[in-house]
Enzyme design. Structure first.
Site, short mmCIF file in Angstrom:
data_model
loop_
_atom_site.label_atom_id
_atom_site.label_comp_id
_atom_site.label_asym_id
_atom_site.label_seq_id
_atom_site.Cartn_x
_atom_site.Cartn_y
_atom_site.Cartn_z
N SER A 325 44.93 43.99 37.25
CA SER A 325 43.78 45.12 37.69
C SER A 325 43.81 44.84 39.25
CB SER A 325 42.66 44.83 36.74
OG SER A 325 41.57 46.24 37.87
N TYR A 351 36.05 40.35 35.13
CA TYR A 351 36.75 41.09 34.64
C TYR A 351 38.17 40.66 36.57
CZ TYR A 351 40.09 44.15 32.88
OH TYR A 351 41.99 45.31 32.84
N LYS A 355 41.62 38.20 36.15
CA LYS A 355 42.68 38.91 35.86
C LYS A 355 43.50 38.16 37.68
CE LYS A 355 42.76 42.14 32.68
NZ LYS A 355 44.12 41.59 32.07
N THR A 384 41.71 55.34 29.51
CA THR A 384 41.72 54.99 28.74
C THR A 384 40.89 55.34 27.67
OG1 THR A 384 41.35 52.35 29.85
CG2 THR A 384 44.03 53.31 29.36
#
Length: 469
Positions: A325, A351, A355, A384
């Site tokens: 990301s 997150y 990553k 998404t």
């Protein structure tokens, strides 16, 4: 009636050119006038297959419906289209070169227009002719073999500034890519895709299946896996033997081990592994195995699955693509508190750190396993379900500029399939170009930190935190 005729020569075998252009849904990858294109009839492409194509003319959207009315395999195809105040007939011929390394493509368009456009034909024709020239040049680039294009000084400076680089994450960045055409056909190759029941994973699975790959889709929900199977088959027309599923909750390491065993039972060789499954959680929570779930899904699962499948990947001289990301640019590696035990939990930060660690581990794998190609990538800002659920304010604010899932998945498909990537390993990619992994002070991961991370991961992923992997 306006007739346009164009001719272009490309360095690609005739069979590949015909196969690529037979599916008109691929036209959005190369035709500058096409905003989106999709096949509206399920199954393999053939006579009577229908397509819906949205063109952008003079700032306005024009929706056309097409039918594939005639084909001569490997030699020609004809389409008939109907739109507002216009109808079109397109005929495409493919002429092989002397040794079939070159193909000449002859394109003819007959366009009938009504209303005001009919009266303005003399004005419109030069503009259409110019668009036709540009489209055929873009088609040539789409069919030419891909080349690795290192970013120039200006691109590196933009990334160092971060904000200008972030603007490229939108769909406008994708549309400005110099190369977004055919990667390579993948007949006979087996690719594992995690998180394949929606969003980027499903989009990648569809494209890989259209390229001829045999797929193993990994997901945690049996019904969603079945729906994904149906969606892939409707999109590509692949056979039953070209699509398999493995059910596993990748937040649990024991299920990751079970998934690896099931994949190994299906195939002794894996030509591609796309570690796409990921999730952003706004609250800290532990899995049933006692692991912070952001770390479990986004780092431990891809690590363990890759380690388990390494023998199959090495036998096939395969490729691993780890999906990261752009948020990692804002975070450093924090080996002292990987699970947010001592720091106030922040979902986006957790997150991004996971990553960041996955990209660092990708570089470590590339050094340790030269027989496999390891690369990481980020998809930009893609529309998404995960983004809509996890970042609703961002999704609402940036919604009109988000990429489609197919656009976001483009680079992972390219890394898994393109001959250009056969000798490249350990790089971080965005829009088919290598990019820096760190732009802010203090975010670069040193070689020593990569080694520490690899040791930590190996210990953390042992059953019971001890014993062999």
């Amino acid at each position: 009636m306006i007739r346009l005729q164009e001719r272009v020569q490309v360095r690609r075998p005739t069979a590949d050119c015909y196969r690529y252009m037979l599916d008109m849904a691929a036209s959005e990858q190369w035709n500058p006038a096409v905003q989106s294109a999709r096949k509206s009839t399920p199954g393999p492409v053939g006579r009577q297959s229908r397509f819906e194509v949205d063109y952008r003319f003079a700032g306005r959207r024009r929706a056309f419906g097409y039918e594939l009315v005639d084909t001569e395999p490997g030699r020609s195809l004809s389409l008939r289209g109907e739109g507002p105040d216009a109808s079109a007939r397109e005929h495409i011929e493919f002429l092989p070169g002397a040794d079939d390394t070159f193909t000449e493509i002859l394109y003819t368009l007959d366009l009938d227009m009504g209303g005001l456009a009919e009266r303005l034909q003399t004005i419109i024709k030069p503009w259409l002719t110019s668009m036709g020239h540009r489209a055929m040049e873009d088609l040539r680039r789409a069919l030419e073999p891909s080349r690795i294009e290192e970013p120039g000084v200006w691109q590196w400076l933009r990334y160092r500034a971060l904000l200008p680089a972030a603007l490229e994450f939108s769909r406008l960045g994708y549309q400005s890519m110099p190369d977004r055409g055919l990667s390579d056909f993948m007949d006979g190759r087996i690719v594992v895709v995690t998180g394949a029941t929606g969003g980027l994973g499903l989009a990648a699975a569809k494209e890989l299946s259209r390229l001829g790959a045999t797929l193993i889709l990994v997901g945690r929900d049996r019904e969603r896996l079945r729906q994904a199977q149906n969606a892939v088959r409707a999109f590509s027309g692949c056979g039953v033997d070209a699509l398999h599923t493995v059910e596993a909750d990748l937040s649990r390491l024991e299920e990751v081990r079970l998934a690896a065993r099931r994949i190994q039972a299906l195939t002794p060789e894996v030509h591609g592994l796309i570690n796409n499954a990921g999730a952003l959680f706004n609250e800290r929570d532990l899995t049933t195995e006692g692991t912070e779930r952001t770390l479990a899904v986004n780092l431990l699962a891809p690590y363990l699955l890759t380690e388990k499948l390494l023998p199959a990947l090495e036998r096939a001289r395969g490729r691993v693509v780890n999906v990261a990301s752009g948020g990692l640019y804002l975070q450093a590696l924090h080996l002292e508190d990987m699970e947010f035990e001592n720091e106030r939990f922040d979902g986006a930060k957790a997150y991004a750190r996971a990553k960041r660690a996955l990209v660092a581990q990708t570089e470590h794998w590339a050094e340790q396993h030269p027989g496999v190609r390891f690369n990481s990538m980020h998809p930009g800002w893609a529309d998404t379900p995960g983004v809509a659920a996890s970042l609703p304010a961002f999704h609402k604010r940036v919604g009109p500029w988000l990429r489609s899932p197919r656009q976001g998945a483009d680079t992972m498909v390219w890394l898994a399939s393109s001959p250009a990537g056969a000798d490249i390993s350990g790089r971080f990619w965005f829009d088919r170009r290598p990019r820096p992994t760190a732009v802010l002070p203090g975010t670069r991961v040193t070689p020593d930190q990569r080694r520490q991370l690899a040791r930590w991961l190996a210990a953390r992923c042992r059953p019971g935190h001890g014993g062999p992997l």
